[in-house]
Scaffold this motif. Structure first.
Motif, mmCIF file in Angstrom:
data_model
loop_
_atom_site.group_PDB
_atom_site.id
_atom_site.type_symbol
_atom_site.label_atom_id
_atom_site.label_comp_id
_atom_site.label_asym_id
_atom_site.label_seq_id
_atom_site.Cartn_x
_atom_site.Cartn_y
_atom_site.Cartn_z
ATOM 1 N N ASP A 62 0.817 -1.209 0.000
ATOM 2 C CA ASP A 62 0.000 0.000 0.000
ATOM 3 C C ASP A 62 0.853 1.262 0.000
ATOM 4 O OD1 ASP A 62 0.924 -0.646 2.525
ATOM 5 O OD2 ASP A 62 -0.769 0.294 3.561
ATOM 6 N N THR A 63 2.170 1.099 0.087
ATOM 7 C CA THR A 63 3.107 2.223 0.057
ATOM 8 C C THR A 63 3.826 2.237 -1.284
ATOM 9 O OG1 THR A 63 3.452 1.974 2.433
ATOM 10 C CG2 THR A 63 5.052 3.303 1.239
ATOM 11 N N VAL A 64 4.032 3.428 -1.836
ATOM 12 C CA VAL A 64 4.707 3.524 -3.121
ATOM 13 C C VAL A 64 6.091 2.883 -3.037
ATOM 14 C CG1 VAL A 64 5.663 5.818 -2.663
ATOM 15 C CG2 VAL A 64 5.259 5.097 -5.011
ATOM 16 N N PHE A 65 6.427 2.045 -3.993
ATOM 17 C CA PHE A 65 7.656 1.255 -4.089
ATOM 18 C C PHE A 65 7.698 0.099 -3.083
ATOM 19 C CE2 PHE A 65 9.141 5.319 -5.927
ATOM 20 C CZ PHE A 65 9.578 4.854 -7.159
ATOM 21 N N GLY A 66 6.647 -0.076 -2.295
ATOM 22 C CA GLY A 66 6.659 -1.150 -1.305
ATOM 23 C C GLY A 66 6.743 -2.528 -1.921
ATOM 24 N N ARG A 67 6.071 -2.735 -3.063
ATOM 25 C CA ARG A 67 6.066 -4.058 -3.677
ATOM 26 C C ARG A 67 7.426 -4.410 -4.306
ATOM 27 N NH1 ARG A 67 1.573 -4.150 -5.654
ATOM 28 N NH2 ARG A 67 0.878 -2.004 -5.349
ATOM 29 N N LEU A 68 8.333 -3.423 -4.396
ATOM 30 C CA LEU A 68 9.653 -3.666 -4.989
ATOM 31 C C LEU A 68 10.741 -3.907 -3.942
ATOM 32 C CD1 LEU A 68 9.661 -0.926 -7.788
ATOM 33 C CD2 LEU A 68 8.978 -3.319 -7.976
ATOM 34 N N MET A 69 10.385 -3.923 -2.665
ATOM 35 C CA MET A 69 11.408 -4.018 -1.615
ATOM 36 C C MET A 69 12.206 -5.318 -1.684
ATOM 37 S SD MET A 69 9.797 -2.246 1.796
ATOM 38 C CE MET A 69 11.338 -2.457 2.710
ATOM 39 N N SER A 70 11.600 -6.394 -2.167
ATOM 40 C CA SER A 70 12.335 -7.660 -2.251
ATOM 41 C C SER A 70 13.138 -7.780 -3.538
ATOM 42 C CB SER A 70 11.349 -8.833 -2.158
ATOM 43 O OG SER A 70 10.441 -8.797 -3.250
ATOM 44 N N GLN A 71 13.001 -6.805 -4.448
ATOM 45 C CA GLN A 71 13.673 -6.886 -5.742
ATOM 46 C C GLN A 71 14.890 -5.973 -5.855
ATOM 47 O OE1 GLN A 71 10.809 -6.581 -9.018
ATOM 48 N NE2 GLN A 71 9.161 -7.069 -7.582
ATOM 49 N N THR A 72 14.896 -4.885 -5.121
ATOM 50 C CA THR A 72 16.020 -3.949 -5.171
ATOM 51 C C THR A 72 16.156 -3.217 -3.845
ATOM 52 O OG1 THR A 72 16.845 -1.925 -6.205
ATOM 53 C CG2 THR A 72 14.478 -2.258 -6.246
ATOM 54 N N GLY A 73 17.397 -2.969 -3.455
ATOM 55 C CA GLY A 73 17.646 -2.261 -2.204
ATOM 56 C C GLY A 73 17.297 -0.792 -2.258
ATOM 57 N N TRP A 74 17.087 -0.240 -3.464
ATOM 58 C CA TRP A 74 16.771 1.185 -3.572
ATOM 59 C C TRP A 74 15.320 1.475 -3.230
ATOM 60 C CZ3 TRP A 74 20.909 3.803 -3.326
ATOM 61 C CH2 TRP A 74 22.080 3.365 -3.947
ATOM 62 N N ALA A 75 14.476 0.450 -3.165
ATOM 63 C CA ALA A 75 13.072 0.677 -2.802
ATOM 64 C C ALA A 75 12.922 0.954 -1.309
ATOM 65 C CB ALA A 75 12.230 -0.531 -3.205
ATOM 66 N N GLY A 76 13.778 0.343 -0.480
ATOM 67 C CA GLY A 76 13.651 0.490 0.973
ATOM 68 C C GLY A 76 13.681 1.922 1.468
ATOM 69 N N PRO A 77 14.708 2.721 1.090
ATOM 70 C CA PRO A 77 14.727 4.108 1.574
ATOM 71 C C PRO A 77 13.555 4.937 1.077
ATOM 72 C CG PRO A 77 16.468 3.723 -0.051
ATOM 73 C CD PRO A 77 15.924 2.384 0.337
ATOM 74 N N LEU A 78 12.965 4.584 -0.069
ATOM 75 C CA LEU A 78 11.810 5.325 -0.563
ATOM 76 C C LEU A 78 10.550 4.966 0.218
ATOM 77 C CD1 LEU A 78 12.545 5.076 -4.383
ATOM 78 C CD2 LEU A 78 12.941 7.026 -2.862
ATOM 79 N N VAL A 79 10.421 3.705 0.593
ATOM 80 C CA VAL A 79 9.306 3.307 1.448
ATOM 81 C C VAL A 79 9.399 4.014 2.795
ATOM 82 C CG1 VAL A 79 8.284 1.366 2.707
ATOM 83 C CG2 VAL A 79 8.962 1.084 0.322
#
Length: 452
Positions: A62-79
Motif C-alpha cells: 500500500d506504500t509507493v515502491f513497497g512491492r519492490l522491496m524484495s527486488q532492489t535495495g533502492w526501494a527500501g529508503p523510498l518506502v
C-alpha cells in the motif's frame, strides 16, 4: 603623605558571541537523553527495519515502491521516506524545534541565558541553528540507515520507476538522494512552526505538539478532493511530490513549486517566531504564552500565507480542478505498460520491441461510465491495447485502477492470465514477480491534458 593608588577599572564583560552560543545550545540539545535516543534510533532502526521487511513475503504494497522491496535495495529508503513524511519527520521536529524555547520556561533559566549572551537576536539565532543542526542529523540518519539496510539486505539491482522505465543503480542512487534532500524543505517549514509554537506558547504542551498537529491537519487535507492549486499551496505536499523524480522525463513542476512553498513557510514561520521573541517580557517569571498575540501575530499570517501561495500557484500554472482526468490517466498508463511489457519480454526471453512498435493505447472509464471520468477514486477501469510486429491481432489487457487525490495510482491486473492476471511469470531462471500484474504509477497534476 602618600597618594592612594587608584583601583584599576574592571575589565568589561564581553557578551557570548553567536558561535559560542550556538555550540552551547547544541551541547544542551545533545546532552538530553531524549535527543540522544532519537539520534541513535534514526541511525540504526531504519537499517534493521528495511533489511527485515525486504526478506518478508508480505510487503507493504500500500506504500509507493513497497512491492519492490524484495527486488532492489533502492526501494527500501523510498518506502521509509513515505512513512517519514507522514509520521516520523513531523514528530521529530516537534520534539526538537517545538521544545527549544519552551524548555527555558520550564526550567526558569532565561535570566542566566540573558546575562551570558545579552542579546535577544543572538539567543534566537543560536537556538534556531542548533535545532536545525539536530533535525538535519536526524533526517540524514533516516536516509543513510534505510539505504544501507536496503543495499545490504537485497542489493543494488535496478529500480523500476513510476512510469515503468528501468533506472540503473547509479540513477536510482542519485534520485533517492534527491528525494531525501527535497523533504528537508517541508521539514524546515514544520521546524519554523515548531519555533513559533515554542516561543508563543511558552511551557504549554501545545507548543511541543504544534508541528505534529499542523502536519496531521495538512495530511488529512491532502486526502480530500481539493483543487490542485490548494494542494500545492500546503508545505506538506513536498512530502509527496518527490514521486515525480521517478518518471522519465521527471515531473519537476510539482516538486519545485512545493519545495518553494515550503521554504516560504519556513521563512515566514521563523520570522514570526523571531518577532514574538523580541517582544517577550522576560521579567514575568509566570509567563505562560503570548495569549491573543498567538492568533494575531502567528496563526493569522500563516492562514493568509495559504491564500497568497494558492493565488500565486493558480496564476503561474495551467492546473485546474483536481488535476486528474481521463486523458492524463490513459496517457500515463499507456507509457508505463509499454515500459513494463519490455521488462516482461526480457524475463521471458522474447524478442525485444520498442515502445513505438508496441503503440500502446488505453481506454479508461470511471464508475462503469456512469460518472464523469475525472478525479480520484478506486472505480477506474482501463483496457490497454498494443500491437506486436508481424502479428495482425492486437493484444489487450484489463486493469482496475485506484487513483489517489495526489495523482498516484495502483494498477491491478485483471487478465488475461498470461499477461497480467498472475503475480508471477515462469522464466528460464525460475518464477519471478510479474511486472505487469500490479504496479504503481503517477499522474502529473500540473501537466496539460494530452492532445490526440
Amino acid at each position: 603623605m602618600t597618594v592612594a593608588e587608584a583601583a584599576p577599572a574592571p575589565a568589561p564583560v564581553r557578551p557570548v558571541g553567536l558561535g559560542r552560543g550556538y555550540r552551547f545550545e547544541l551541547r544542551k540539545l545533545l546532552s538530553q537523553w531524549r535527543i540522544r535516543l532519537l539520534l541513535l534510533a534514526c541511525w540504526i532502526a531504519p537499517a534493521v527495519f528495511v533489511a527485515a521487511v525486504s526478506q518478508q513475503s508480505d510487503l507493504p504494497v500500500d506504500t509507493v515502491f513497497g512491492r519492490l522491496m524484495s527486488q532492489t535495495g533502492w526501494a527500501g529508503p523510498l518506502v521509509l521516506l513515505g512513512f517519514a513524511g507522514s509520521y516520523a519527520l513531523p514528530l521529530l521536529t516537534s520534539l526538537v524545534a517545538g521544545d527549544v524555547f519552551a524548555a527555558e520556561d520550564r526550567l526558569g533559566t532565561w535570566r542566566h541565558l540573558l546575562v551570558a549572551m545579552r542579546s535577544y537576536q543572538r539567543i534566537f539565532a543560536a537556538k534556531a541553528f542548533a535545532s536545525l543542526t539536530v533535525i538535519v542529523l536526524l533526517v540524514a540518519g533516516l536516509a543513510v540507515s534505510s539505504t544501507a539496510g536496503g543495499l545490504l539486505g537485497v542489493g543494488d539491482q535496478p529500480l523500476i520507476g513510476l512510469d515503468g522505465h528501468l533506472l540503473s543503480s547509479g540513477d536510482a542512487a542519485l534520485k533517492v538522494a534527491l528525494a531525501w534532500i527535497s523533504v528537508l524543505a517541508p521539514t524546515l517549514a514544520l521546524a519554523g512552526i515548531g519555533l513559533l509554537g515554542s516561543v508563543a506558547l511558552g511551557r504549554s504542551p501545545m507548543g511541543l505538539l504544534l508541528p505534529a498537529v499542523v502536519a496531521l491537519v495538512m495530511a488529512v487535507a491532502q486526502l480530500l478532493p481539493l483543487p490542485v492549486v490548494v494542494r500545492l499551496a500546503l508545505p506538506t505536499y513536498a512530502f509527496i511530490s518527490w514521486n515525480g523524480l521517478f518518471t522519465d522525463p521527471a515531473q519537476l513542476g510539482p516538486l519545485l513549486i512545493s519545495v518553494a512553498v515550503s521554504l516560504v513557510w519556513a521563512a515566514g514561520a521563523t520570522s514570526l517566531a523571531y518577532l514574538l521573541f523580541l517582544r517577550r517580557d522576560f521579567t514575568d517569571l509566570s509567563y505562560d504564552g503570548a495569549g491573543r498575540r498567538v492568533v494575531t501575530s502567528g496563526l493569522v499570517p500563516l492562514v493568509a500565507l495559504i491564500g497568497v501561495t494558492t493565488a500565486v500557484v493558480a496564476a503561474a500554472t495551467p492546473a485546474s480542478g483536481s488535476g486528474i482526468d481521463q486523458a492524463k490517466l490513459q496517457q500515463s498508463l499507456s507509457v508505463e505498460f509499454a515500459h513494463l511489457y519490455r521488462i516482461q519480454a526480457a524475463q521471458l526471453n522474447r524478442p525485444d520491441v520498442t515502445e513505438d512498435q508496441l503503440a500502446a493505447t488505453t481506454e479508461c472509464a470511471k464508475g462503469g461510465g456512469r460518472v464523469e471520468a475525472e478525479g480520484a477514486g478506486n472505480d477506474w477501469r482501463c483496457v490497454v491495447t498494443w500491437h506486436l510486429p508481424g502479428i495482425a491481432a492486437a493484444g489487450q489487457a484489463i486493469y482496475q485502477l485506484d487513483v489517489t487525490a495526489d495523482g498516484r495510482f495502483v494498477a491491478d491486473g485483471d487478465g488475461p492470465k498470461e499477461v497480467n492476471g498472475y503475480f508471477q511469470v515462469r522464466t528460464p531462471e525460475g518464477d519471478q514477480p510479474n511486472p505487469l500484474w500490479q504496479f504503481d504509477g503517477n499522474v502529473e497534476l500540473l501537466s496539460s491534458t494530452p492532445k490526440g
